[in-house]
Design a protein around this motif. Structure first.
Motif, mmCIF file in Angstrom:
data_model
loop_
_atom_site.group_PDB
_atom_site.id
_atom_site.type_symbol
_atom_site.label_atom_id
_atom_site.label_comp_id
_atom_site.label_asym_id
_atom_site.label_seq_id
_atom_site.Cartn_x
_atom_site.Cartn_y
_atom_site.Cartn_z
ATOM 1 N N THR A 178 8.250 -29.150 -9.747
ATOM 2 C CA THR A 178 9.012 -29.157 -8.731
ATOM 3 C C THR A 178 8.250 -28.599 -7.461
ATOM 4 O O THR A 178 8.142 -28.694 -6.431
ATOM 5 C CB THR A 178 10.563 -29.103 -8.875
ATOM 6 N N ALA A 179 8.118 -27.194 -7.740
ATOM 7 C CA ALA A 179 7.590 -26.216 -6.802
ATOM 8 C C ALA A 179 6.231 -26.837 -6.193
ATOM 9 O O ALA A 179 5.685 -26.689 -5.210
ATOM 10 C CB ALA A 179 7.278 -25.005 -7.413
ATOM 11 N N ALA A 180 5.428 -27.607 -6.996
ATOM 12 C CA ALA A 180 3.938 -28.209 -6.757
ATOM 13 C C ALA A 180 4.279 -29.330 -5.787
ATOM 14 O O ALA A 180 3.147 -29.961 -5.485
ATOM 15 C CB ALA A 180 3.314 -28.525 -7.927
ATOM 16 N N GLU A 181 5.529 -29.981 -5.923
ATOM 17 C CA GLU A 181 5.656 -31.210 -4.924
ATOM 18 C C GLU A 181 5.238 -30.945 -3.437
ATOM 19 O O GLU A 181 5.195 -30.018 -2.981
ATOM 20 C CB GLU A 181 7.186 -31.563 -4.975
ATOM 21 N N ASP A 182 4.820 -32.394 -2.861
ATOM 22 C CA ASP A 182 4.217 -32.000 -1.453
ATOM 23 C C ASP A 182 5.393 -31.773 -0.531
ATOM 24 O O ASP A 182 4.960 -30.941 0.426
ATOM 25 C CB ASP A 182 3.736 -33.440 -1.163
ATOM 26 N N ARG A 183 6.508 -31.885 -0.828
ATOM 27 C CA ARG A 183 7.427 -31.573 0.095
ATOM 28 C C ARG A 183 7.681 -29.934 0.211
ATOM 29 O O ARG A 183 8.168 -29.432 1.212
ATOM 30 C CB ARG A 183 8.870 -31.823 -0.367
ATOM 31 N N PHE A 184 7.003 -29.016 -0.446
ATOM 32 C CA PHE A 184 7.023 -27.703 -0.483
ATOM 33 C C PHE A 184 5.460 -27.136 -0.058
ATOM 34 O O PHE A 184 5.182 -26.144 -0.044
ATOM 35 C CB PHE A 184 7.195 -27.170 -1.747
ATOM 36 N N ARG A 185 4.733 -28.058 0.682
ATOM 37 C CA ARG A 185 3.389 -27.388 1.314
ATOM 38 C C ARG A 185 3.631 -26.240 2.194
ATOM 39 O O ARG A 185 2.619 -25.555 2.539
ATOM 40 C CB ARG A 185 2.713 -28.726 1.798
ATOM 41 N N GLY A 186 4.762 -26.298 2.736
ATOM 42 C CA GLY A 186 4.986 -25.101 3.547
ATOM 43 C C GLY A 186 4.790 -23.710 2.840
ATOM 44 O O GLY A 186 4.961 -22.835 3.365
ATOM 45 N N GLY A 187 4.678 -23.883 1.550
ATOM 46 C CA GLY A 187 4.679 -22.417 0.635
ATOM 47 C C GLY A 187 3.266 -22.087 0.721
ATOM 48 O O GLY A 187 3.003 -20.949 0.505
ATOM 49 N N GLY A 188 2.380 -22.777 1.486
ATOM 50 C CA GLY A 188 1.115 -22.225 1.718
ATOM 51 C C GLY A 188 0.367 -21.873 0.822
ATOM 52 O O GLY A 188 0.227 -22.801 -0.436
ATOM 53 N N TYR A 189 -0.331 -20.644 0.373
ATOM 54 C CA TYR A 189 -1.219 -20.438 -0.728
ATOM 55 C C TYR A 189 -0.359 -20.467 -2.163
ATOM 56 O O TYR A 189 -0.796 -20.680 -3.145
ATOM 57 C CB TYR A 189 -1.827 -19.097 -0.528
ATOM 58 N N MET A 190 0.805 -19.928 -2.025
ATOM 59 C CA MET A 190 1.649 -19.968 -3.201
ATOM 60 C C MET A 190 1.874 -21.351 -3.604
ATOM 61 O O MET A 190 2.034 -21.571 -4.832
ATOM 62 C CB MET A 190 2.992 -19.268 -2.895
ATOM 63 N N HIS A 191 2.204 -22.328 -2.926
ATOM 64 C CA HIS A 191 2.148 -23.637 -3.432
ATOM 65 C C HIS A 191 0.804 -24.216 -3.930
ATOM 66 O O HIS A 191 1.061 -24.869 -4.904
ATOM 67 C CB HIS A 191 2.542 -24.449 -2.032
ATOM 68 N N THR A 192 -0.336 -23.671 -3.447
ATOM 69 C CA THR A 192 -1.433 -23.856 -4.228
ATOM 70 C C THR A 192 -1.434 -23.291 -5.626
ATOM 71 O O THR A 192 -1.948 -23.943 -6.645
ATOM 72 C CB THR A 192 -2.692 -23.338 -3.386
ATOM 73 N N VAL A 193 -0.784 -22.345 -5.678
ATOM 74 C CA VAL A 193 -0.707 -21.539 -7.046
ATOM 75 C C VAL A 193 0.134 -22.470 -7.921
ATOM 76 O O VAL A 193 -0.012 -22.644 -9.119
ATOM 77 C CB VAL A 193 -0.021 -19.979 -6.930
ATOM 78 N N ALA A 194 1.389 -22.826 -7.487
ATOM 79 C CA ALA A 194 2.315 -23.872 -8.062
ATOM 80 C C ALA A 194 1.384 -25.269 -8.692
ATOM 81 O O ALA A 194 1.452 -25.467 -9.873
ATOM 82 C CB ALA A 194 3.347 -24.019 -7.423
ATOM 83 N N ARG A 195 0.715 -25.745 -7.914
ATOM 84 C CA ARG A 195 0.143 -26.682 -7.986
ATOM 85 C C ARG A 195 -1.038 -26.546 -9.146
ATOM 86 O O ARG A 195 -1.275 -27.356 -10.253
ATOM 87 C CB ARG A 195 -0.797 -27.245 -6.680
ATOM 88 N N ILE A 196 -1.776 -25.587 -9.020
ATOM 89 C CA ILE A 196 -2.988 -25.032 -10.004
ATOM 90 C C ILE A 196 -2.151 -24.795 -11.322
ATOM 91 O O ILE A 196 -2.726 -25.440 -12.424
ATOM 92 C CB ILE A 196 -3.902 -23.860 -9.564
ATOM 93 N N HIS A 197 -1.063 -23.932 -11.300
ATOM 94 C CA HIS A 197 -0.421 -23.635 -12.464
ATOM 95 C C HIS A 197 0.012 -25.040 -13.337
ATOM 96 O O HIS A 197 -0.263 -25.104 -14.415
ATOM 97 C CB HIS A 197 0.785 -22.746 -12.054
ATOM 98 N N ALA A 198 0.863 -25.775 -12.671
ATOM 99 C CA ALA A 198 1.169 -27.093 -13.281
ATOM 100 C C ALA A 198 0.060 -27.787 -13.811
ATOM 101 O O ALA A 198 0.167 -28.423 -14.776
ATOM 102 C CB ALA A 198 2.118 -27.897 -12.571
ATOM 103 N N GLY A 199 -0.949 -27.953 -13.063
ATOM 104 C CA GLY A 199 -2.192 -28.853 -13.566
ATOM 105 C C GLY A 199 -3.172 -28.055 -14.760
ATOM 106 O O GLY A 199 -3.318 -28.816 -15.742
ATOM 107 N N LEU A 200 -2.894 -26.798 -14.805
ATOM 108 C CA LEU A 200 -3.538 -26.410 -16.016
ATOM 109 C C LEU A 200 -2.853 -26.431 -17.192
ATOM 110 O O LEU A 200 -3.476 -26.651 -18.291
ATOM 111 C CB LEU A 200 -3.626 -24.712 -15.796
ATOM 112 N N ILE A 201 -1.301 -26.426 -17.307
ATOM 113 C CA ILE A 201 -0.421 -26.588 -18.371
ATOM 114 C C ILE A 201 -0.872 -28.087 -18.586
ATOM 115 O O ILE A 201 -0.612 -28.356 -20.015
ATOM 116 C CB ILE A 201 1.019 -26.241 -17.976
ATOM 117 N N GLU A 202 -0.787 -28.920 -17.697
ATOM 118 C CA GLU A 202 -0.624 -30.449 -18.279
ATOM 119 C C GLU A 202 -2.156 -30.450 -18.771
ATOM 120 O O GLU A 202 -2.127 -31.524 -19.798
ATOM 121 C CB GLU A 202 -0.374 -31.182 -16.971
#
Length: 205
Positions: A178-202
């Motif tokens: 959920t944190a990695a969803e595009d609607r939260f891109r306003g999270g900046g670098y930390m949104h990137t962290v969420a996206r990377i984290h989810a991708g690594l687990i998957e």
């Protein structure tokens, strides 16, 4: 809070020749490598910056996060302990320190070693700190996020990280997705962290 670092770095280290050995060039590449999921390359870059400009090393919170994903948990812990000397109020710094200690030792040890923080007025950072202290549940943190998108983002991100640290990988991944969803891109670098984290687990699963 975790503050944008490039501006601080450019202020403290005047523009140089912009050669490949320039620490500013290396820093920018390290951040780009992390955003692209190249964790080992990112860590190598951040390590190089810390060696080249030691007085800047405590500011490198991005290095601490990269170290976490590289599995260098003792170095990760040391980075966030160092960052507290220049940013003592930041709940995020305490949270990542917890995560590093939980991985290297245990969640119980991480809670005992939880770094103190000063006033962090961002919603819901106070509740996030209480969650890592063991006084609130992830569900309570999510409720505290209310309907403000950035507050919701932080709630999902840190609830996910916390659950995973406690061993609930399925619950943690659900929040992280959920944190990695595009609607939260306003999270900046930390949104990137969420996206990377989810991708690594998957990819691991």
């Amino acid at each position: 809070m975790f503050r944008p670092f490039l501006a601080i770095f450019i202020f403290v280290v005047p523009m140089a020749s912009q050669t490949p050995e320039d620490p500013q060039v290396i820093l920018a590449q390290a951040m780009s490598d992390f955003e692209a999921g190249r964790i080992d390359e990112s860590v190598a870059g951040f390590d190089a910056v810390a060696r080249l400009v030691p007085r800047i090393a405590p500011q490198l919170w991005q290095r601490g996060i990269a170290l976490y994903y590289a599995g260098r948990y003792e170095d990760c812990r040391a980075q966030f302990e160092s960052h507290r000397t220049v940013n003592p109020n930041d709940v995020e710094n305490a949270a990542w320190h917890f995560l590093c200690v939980a991985r290297s030792e245990s969640p119980e040890a991480a809670r005992s070693a939880l770094l103190p923080v000063g006033p962090d007025r961002r919603i819901p950072m106070g509740e996030i700190y209480e969650m890592f202290s063991g006084d609130l549940s992830p569900a309570e943190v999510l409720r505290a996020g209310g309907d403000v998108p950035l507050a919701q983002f932080y709630a999902y991100l840190y609830a996910g990280l916390y659950l995973e640290a406690l061993g609930d990988e399925e619950g943690g991944l659900a929040y992280m997705r959920t944190a990695a969803e595009d609607r939260f891109r306003g999270g900046g670098y930390m949104h990137t962290v969420a996206r990377i984290h989810a991708g690594l687990i998957e990819r691991r699963d």
